[in-house]
Design a protein around this motif. Structure first.
Motif, PDB file in Angstrom:
ATOM      1  N   ARG A   3       0.831  -1.195   0.000  1.00 16.85           N
ATOM      2  CA  ARG A   3       0.000   0.000   0.000  1.00 16.85           C
ATOM      3  C   ARG A   3       0.879   1.265   0.000  1.00 16.85           C
ATOM      4  NH1 ARG A   3      -5.195   1.483   1.098  1.00 16.85           N
ATOM      5  NH2 ARG A   3      -5.493   3.492   2.140  1.00 16.85           N
ATOM      6  N   LEU A   4       0.479   2.236  -0.788  1.00 18.74           N
ATOM      7  CA  LEU A   4       1.209   3.507  -0.866  1.00 18.74           C
ATOM      8  C   LEU A   4       0.726   4.438   0.231  1.00 18.74           C
ATOM      9  CD1 LEU A   4       3.100   5.477  -2.388  1.00 18.74           C
ATOM     10  CD2 LEU A   4       1.161   6.061  -3.838  1.00 18.74           C
ATOM     11  N   LEU A   6       0.064   7.864   1.457  1.00 21.97           N
ATOM     12  CA  LEU A   6      -0.092   9.223   0.920  1.00 21.97           C
ATOM     13  C   LEU A   6      -0.207  10.278   2.015  1.00 21.97           C
ATOM     14  CD1 LEU A   6      -2.711   8.599  -1.962  1.00 21.97           C
ATOM     15  CD2 LEU A   6      -0.221   8.457  -2.060  1.00 21.97           C
ATOM     16  N   LEU A  28      -8.106  10.678  -3.547  1.00 19.32           N
ATOM     17  CA  LEU A  28      -6.870  10.779  -2.771  1.00 19.32           C
ATOM     18  C   LEU A  28      -7.135  10.635  -1.277  1.00 19.32           C
ATOM     19  CD1 LEU A  28      -5.144  13.704  -4.723  1.00 19.32           C
ATOM     20  CD2 LEU A  28      -4.519  11.293  -4.798  1.00 19.32           C
ATOM     21  N   CYS A  31      -7.622   7.210  -0.114  1.00 20.16           N
ATOM     22  CA  CYS A  31      -6.377   6.426  -0.102  1.00 20.16           C
ATOM     23  C   CYS A  31      -5.409   6.905   0.980  1.00 20.16           C
ATOM     24  CB  CYS A  31      -5.705   6.489  -1.459  1.00 20.16           C
ATOM     25  SG  CYS A  31      -6.691   5.756  -2.777  1.00 20.16           S
ATOM     26  N   LYS A 118      -9.388   4.482 -10.530  1.00 18.71           N
ATOM     27  CA  LYS A 118      -8.643   4.813  -9.319  1.00 18.71           C
ATOM     28  C   LYS A 118      -7.361   3.993  -9.205  1.00 18.71           C
ATOM     29  CE  LYS A 118      -9.255   4.204  -4.300  1.00 18.71           C
ATOM     30  NZ  LYS A 118     -10.275   3.903  -3.262  1.00 18.71           N
ATOM     31  N   ASP A 119      -7.429   2.718  -9.559  1.00 21.32           N
ATOM     32  CA  ASP A 119      -6.263   1.839  -9.426  1.00 21.32           C
ATOM     33  C   ASP A 119      -5.118   2.275 -10.329  1.00 21.32           C
ATOM     34  OD1 ASP A 119      -7.606   0.357  -7.585  1.00 21.32           O
ATOM     35  OD2 ASP A 119      -8.123  -1.298  -8.930  1.00 21.32           O
ATOM     36  N   LEU A 122      -3.360   5.201  -8.651  1.00 20.25           N
ATOM     37  CA  LEU A 122      -2.547   4.763  -7.519  1.00 20.25           C
ATOM     38  C   LEU A 122      -1.300   4.009  -7.981  1.00 20.25           C
ATOM     39  CD1 LEU A 122      -5.309   3.611  -5.017  1.00 20.25           C
ATOM     40  CD2 LEU A 122      -3.967   5.707  -4.972  1.00 20.25           C
ATOM     41  N   LYS A 123      -1.457   3.189  -9.029  1.00 23.97           N
ATOM     42  CA  LYS A 123      -0.310   2.455  -9.563  1.00 23.97           C
ATOM     43  C   LYS A 123       0.747   3.410 -10.101  1.00 23.97           C
ATOM     44  CE  LYS A 123       0.889  -1.077 -13.001  1.00 23.97           C
ATOM     45  NZ  LYS A 123       0.375  -1.942 -14.093  1.00 23.97           N
ATOM     46  N   LEU A 125       1.127   6.603  -9.282  1.00 25.11           N
ATOM     47  CA  LEU A 125       1.692   7.356  -8.157  1.00 25.11           C
ATOM     48  C   LEU A 125       2.714   6.526  -7.390  1.00 25.11           C
ATOM     49  CD1 LEU A 125      -1.401   9.253  -6.695  1.00 25.11           C
ATOM     50  CD2 LEU A 125       0.624  10.290  -7.715  1.00 25.11           C
ATOM     51  N   LYS A 126       2.383   5.273  -7.165  1.00 28.65           N
ATOM     52  CA  LYS A 126       3.298   4.395  -6.417  1.00 28.65           C
ATOM     53  C   LYS A 126       4.644   4.274  -7.134  1.00 28.65           C
ATOM     54  CE  LYS A 126       3.532  -0.344  -4.509  1.00 28.65           C
ATOM     55  NZ  LYS A 126       4.753  -0.089  -3.861  1.00 28.65           N
TER      56      LYS A 126
END
Length: 517
Positions: A3-4, A6, A28, A31, A118-119, A122-123, A125-126
């Protein structure tokens, strides 16, 4: 996938639609993000990045009126408003080649096409956060321009993170170039090329070779890159730079033309193409490029009134008076809040009117423009200075042109003269020019009044005082001896003598005076 986190990352969302800003914020927050700011347009975004530090910027391409996302990114990078290491992601509902290519040149960290899940966000961003966190110490030294320290840290990171070694190496090459560590940069690029034929490494090596004046080797590399990848725009610019150094302006134009077909929205390249096209007497290409630069420049930090003025001059030289005037009026609307740009348009309009055969109008416009100078000429942009002198000389105002040149070159003007004295000098030098035109038309008496007025207000300028004396003396030669006029001539001769008694023209005037006496 782990998990990232944030929670400590500061986000800026830039979008002209409130609902979309709200949606991104919700994603955001869900998450774990806790530090989120937003902006509705480019102007608000510029203020926020100027006074706040953000780790991640999510920017839509279309931002309504004013700057778009590409133009905002251009200005942010040009003004160095965000440090190296900030993650910048462009979000767009359109993916035309011209849009993508223009934005790519300022190297955002990524793109997201609307709509996206959304995924995917997040991917992305990670991946970017992990990459930037590894390089964080390098970026900190780079931002401080401590290039040697940044290079040393990069070496340690390469040893510690083998999976990111190429990315770190690529950054190391950029740092070495920025710090003029050419041998280090060359080793970086040669090492990368030993692994694979990376185009970025070829371009980086070409940059080193250009700095080392090894233009032929650099040219071969760049031509190779363009052959492999027609869309590698930076290679075109570097190749054009080499060809221009070699004086091959036809080839330069061809390279830049090909680049602008692929990426037509980059202003600097359109400006460069216009300049080279004019050197090659290709007015059609110059006109198209200037028009494109003007259009793209309306909301860009790279927009310049020089583009409008160069287009005006092109139209005038082609006898297109109507288009020239329309271009001036358009520029005056675009730059209505820029006093220097507006003043520039006034001088160029004066030059245009003169070349179009409207001398009286040209002189009226010039006199108004001269009266509107409210700052030191040494502070004006170089193109403005050049057009100011050219217009003055075209009008035959040689005395004024020399004075303007002196003031442009006077870097200590703030200390040596105030603005009021300067504008007064210009006014009476213009009067001197008017006197010369009357004198050359054999209107001697009328010219004496103008010259005398100018000389009384410019007692330190020998040429003006000699003009007054000369007009009086030649008027006396035609009309006969007059004690009053002879006395006035004597006054201006005395002033001239005190300024430079060895002046050849002064000595000739003294001879004429003696004959009349």
């Amino acid at each position: 996938m782990s998990r990232l986190d944030l929670s400590k990352i500061h986000f800026l969302i830039i979008d002209d639609f409130a609902n979309y800003r709200s949606m991104l914020r919700s994603i955001l927050v869900s998450c774990g993000a806790q530090h989120i700011d937003d902006a509705k347009d480019a102007a608000e975004a510029l203020k926020k990045v100027t006074y706040n530090k953000f780790d991640v910027i999510l920017c839509d391409y279309n931002l309504g009126d004013g700057q778009n996302g590409q133009q905002l990114l251009e200005e942010i990078m040009h003004r160095h408003l965000i440090p190296y290491g900030t993650i910048y992601i462009m979000i767009t509902a359109e993916n035309t080649q011209s849009m993508v290519m223009a934005a790519v040149e300022y190297r955002p960290d990524g793109y997201l096409n609307k709509p996206f899940p959304k995924d995917l966000l997040l991917k992305r961003l990670k991946m970017l956060v992990e990459k930037k966190s590894i390089m964080k110490d390098i970026y900190e030294a780079y931002n401080k321009k401590d290039y040697l320290r940044a290079l040393a840290i990069a070496d340690k990171k390469i040893a510690q993170h083998s999976r990111q070694a190429l990315d770190i190496g690529k950054l190391k090459g950029e740092i070495a170039l920025a710090g003029n560590e050419l041998d280090v940069a060359l080793k970086v690029y040669d090492k990368a090329l030993a692994v694979r034929d990376f185009q970025w490494a070829k371009v980086g090596k070409a940059k080193v070779l250009i700095e080392q004046n090894k233009h032929k080797s650099a040219q071969s590399l760049l031509e190779e890159v363009i052959e492999e990848n027609k869309n590698y725009i930076e290679a075109y610019d570097l190749l054009a730079q080499i060809l221009e150094y070699q004086g091959k302006t036809k080839e330069v134009q061809n390279v830049l033309s090909n680049a602008t077909i692929i990426s037509p929205n980059t202003i600097a390249r359109q400006q460069h193409l216009a300049q080279v096209a004019l050197q090659n007497d290709d007015q059609s290409t110059a006109e198209k490029s200037l028009k494109r630069a003007i259009l793209q420049g309306k909301n860009s930090c790279f927009g310049s009134v020089n583009d409008n003025m160069n287009l005006v001059k092109l139209y005038v030289d082609s006898g297109k008076g109507k288009q020239a005037v329309q271009t001036i009026r358009s520029a005056q609307k675009i730059y209505k809040k820029d006093k220097a740009a507006l003043l520039h348009t006034q001088f160029v309009e004066s030059m245009a009117q003169l070349k179009l055969g409207h001398e009286d109008n040209a002189r009226d416009l010039f006199q108004q423009a001269i009266a509107n100078i409210h700052g030191h000429l040494s502070e004006l942009p170089p193109e403005f200075q050049k057009d100011l002198i050219a217009t003055t000389e075209e009008l035959g105002e040689t005395e004024l042109a020399e004075a303007l040149k002196d003031d442009i070159n006077n870097k200590n003007g703030h200390e040596q003269s105030n603005i009021e004295e300067m504008t007064k000098k210009y006014h009476y030098l213009l009067q001197n020019g008017k006197g010369m035109r009357l004198y050359n038309s054999n209107l001697l008496l009328e010219s004496t009044r103008i010259f005398e007025d100018a000389a009384e207000h410019l007692p330190d300028r020998i040429s003006v005082n000699m003009n007054a004396a000369q007009a009086l003396l030649f008027h006396l030669k035609e009309t006969g001896k007059n004690a009053e006029l002879l006395g006035r001539a004597r006054h201006f001769l005395d002033v001239s003598q005190n300024l430079d008694k060895n002046n050849e023209k002064y000595q000739k005037l003294e001879h004429i005076y003696s004959e009349l006496c």
